[in-house]
Design an enzyme around this catalytic site. Sequence first.
Site, short mmCIF file in Angstrom:
data_model
loop_
_atom_site.label_atom_id
_atom_site.label_comp_id
_atom_site.label_asym_id
_atom_site.label_seq_id
_atom_site.Cartn_x
_atom_site.Cartn_y
_atom_site.Cartn_z
N LYS A 16 0.67 -1.20 -0.05
CA LYS A 16 0.08 0.16 0.14
C LYS A 16 1.01 1.33 0.12
O LYS A 16 0.46 2.44 -0.13
CB LYS A 16 -1.00 -0.02 1.33
CG LYS A 16 -1.63 -1.29 1.54
CD LYS A 16 -3.04 -1.26 0.49
CE LYS A 16 -3.90 -2.36 0.85
NZ LYS A 16 -3.72 -3.42 0.24
N SER A 17 2.29 0.99 0.20
CA SER A 17 3.15 2.42 0.27
C SER A 17 2.95 3.29 -1.12
O SER A 17 3.02 4.51 -0.61
CB SER A 17 4.57 1.62 0.39
OG SER A 17 4.70 0.85 1.56
N THR A 62 10.69 -3.72 2.67
CA THR A 62 9.60 -4.69 3.57
C THR A 62 10.26 -6.17 3.15
O THR A 62 11.35 -6.22 2.76
CB THR A 62 8.30 -4.43 2.77
OG1 THR A 62 7.51 -5.27 3.49
CG2 THR A 62 8.12 -4.90 1.31
N LYS A 66 14.71 -6.52 5.00
CA LYS A 66 14.95 -5.57 6.02
C LYS A 66 16.26 -5.68 6.75
O LYS A 66 16.87 -5.09 7.15
CB LYS A 66 13.87 -5.54 7.24
CG LYS A 66 12.49 -4.91 6.78
CD LYS A 66 11.47 -5.14 7.91
CE LYS A 66 10.10 -4.52 7.41
NZ LYS A 66 9.34 -4.45 8.31
N GLY A 127 4.96 -12.86 19.84
CA GLY A 127 5.63 -12.88 18.53
C GLY A 127 6.96 -12.25 18.85
O GLY A 127 7.05 -11.36 19.87
N ALA A 131 9.15 -7.41 13.63
CA ALA A 131 8.07 -6.48 14.01
C ALA A 131 8.28 -6.18 15.39
O ALA A 131 8.07 -4.95 15.93
CB ALA A 131 6.58 -6.76 13.54
N THR A 153 8.59 -20.08 19.83
CA THR A 153 10.08 -20.42 19.96
C THR A 153 10.36 -19.62 21.03
O THR A 153 10.98 -18.38 20.56
CB THR A 153 10.84 -20.08 18.81
OG1 THR A 153 10.15 -20.83 17.56
CG2 THR A 153 12.07 -20.83 18.84
N SER A 155 13.14 -19.27 22.89
CA SER A 155 14.56 -18.75 22.79
C SER A 155 14.64 -17.36 22.05
O SER A 155 15.71 -16.62 22.48
CB SER A 155 15.73 -19.80 22.19
OG SER A 155 15.03 -20.25 20.97
N GLY A 238 -3.41 -2.86 12.18
CA GLY A 238 -1.82 -2.52 12.16
C GLY A 238 -2.20 -1.22 10.92
O GLY A 238 -1.12 -0.88 10.63
#
Length: 272
Positions: A16-17, A62, A66, A127, A131, A153, A155, A238
């Site tokens: 959408k940028s 993106t 990144k 998460g 992000a 995960t 760790s 978001g």
Amino acid sequence: MTDRYAVFGNPLSHTKSPFIHGAFARQFGDDLIYETIEAPVDGFAAAVRAFVDAGGKGFNVTVPFKVEAADLADEAHEAVVLCGASNCVKVEDGRLIAENFDGVGLVRDIVSNIGVEIKGRRVLFAGAGGATRGALVPFLEAGAGEIVIANRTVSKAEEICELLGPRGSIRACGYDAINGGFDIVFNSTSASLTGAGLPIPPVAFQGALLAYDLAYGKGKTPFLTLAEQSGAARLADGVGMLVEQAAEAFAWWRGRRPNTAPIIKAMTIPLK
Ligand code: NDP
């Protein structure tokens, strides 16, 4: 001369940028183009060099570039160093300067648009990917009281805590260790992109002021449905974060901050 900007990613079919930056440019009558450059997964550096050689002034980055963008930069701002990833680069005299505005965009959306204070709040991030890494420093700076990172995960969540622990109250756990409520609960996993749910116990939403899914344009995701059923007072996706990080980029590149409200309104899909 027309100023040239772009977003690099692969795939880019849903970005959408260009819409957002085109709308920002129209607010000021700026003469610019904002392209999509779908670089080959092993060809990001070459595509960036070609863009810079052609006079490109700045670009967004993106998935999956990144981390590579952070490595490629000649200079990196603190958010990039801490999260190891960049979503925005400015070109100055041929040099690449890397920033990461994801976290700032998220904080702005929550405080300025949604109207929920962060100071002193108990915050859960589900998460531990890019992000979450990008979001944490601005959250700690905004005065979050306690941050818990839960991840499949564990760790990976622990790694982030080791890095950022000295900056505030932050700890890692698995989903099954969540046994109390939070003021703000984020879904910062990519589960909503495939319509998957998360094993967050309902107690996490007890007394929650806000449940926020970083994914956007997906309607009421399984995470948001669970949050609603478990008592979260407010739901959000978001889209505001996306537009606010874009506004930070635009302001950094061009020295003027656009008005985000009409663009967020145009892009918002009602959750109810
Ligand atoms: P990453 O690929 O870096 O991280 C993915 C994370 O999701 C990991 O923690 C992973 O856990 C977890 N995960 C994925 N699937 C599942 C599942 N089925 N169950 C439990 N955990 C799962 O992604 P990003 O951090 O880059 O992106 C995360 C989300 O944020 C995406 O939805 C993305 O669209 C959104 N985003 C939104 C932005 C905006 O402007 N609104 C900006 C940036 C991102 P594990 O480590 O165990 O594999």
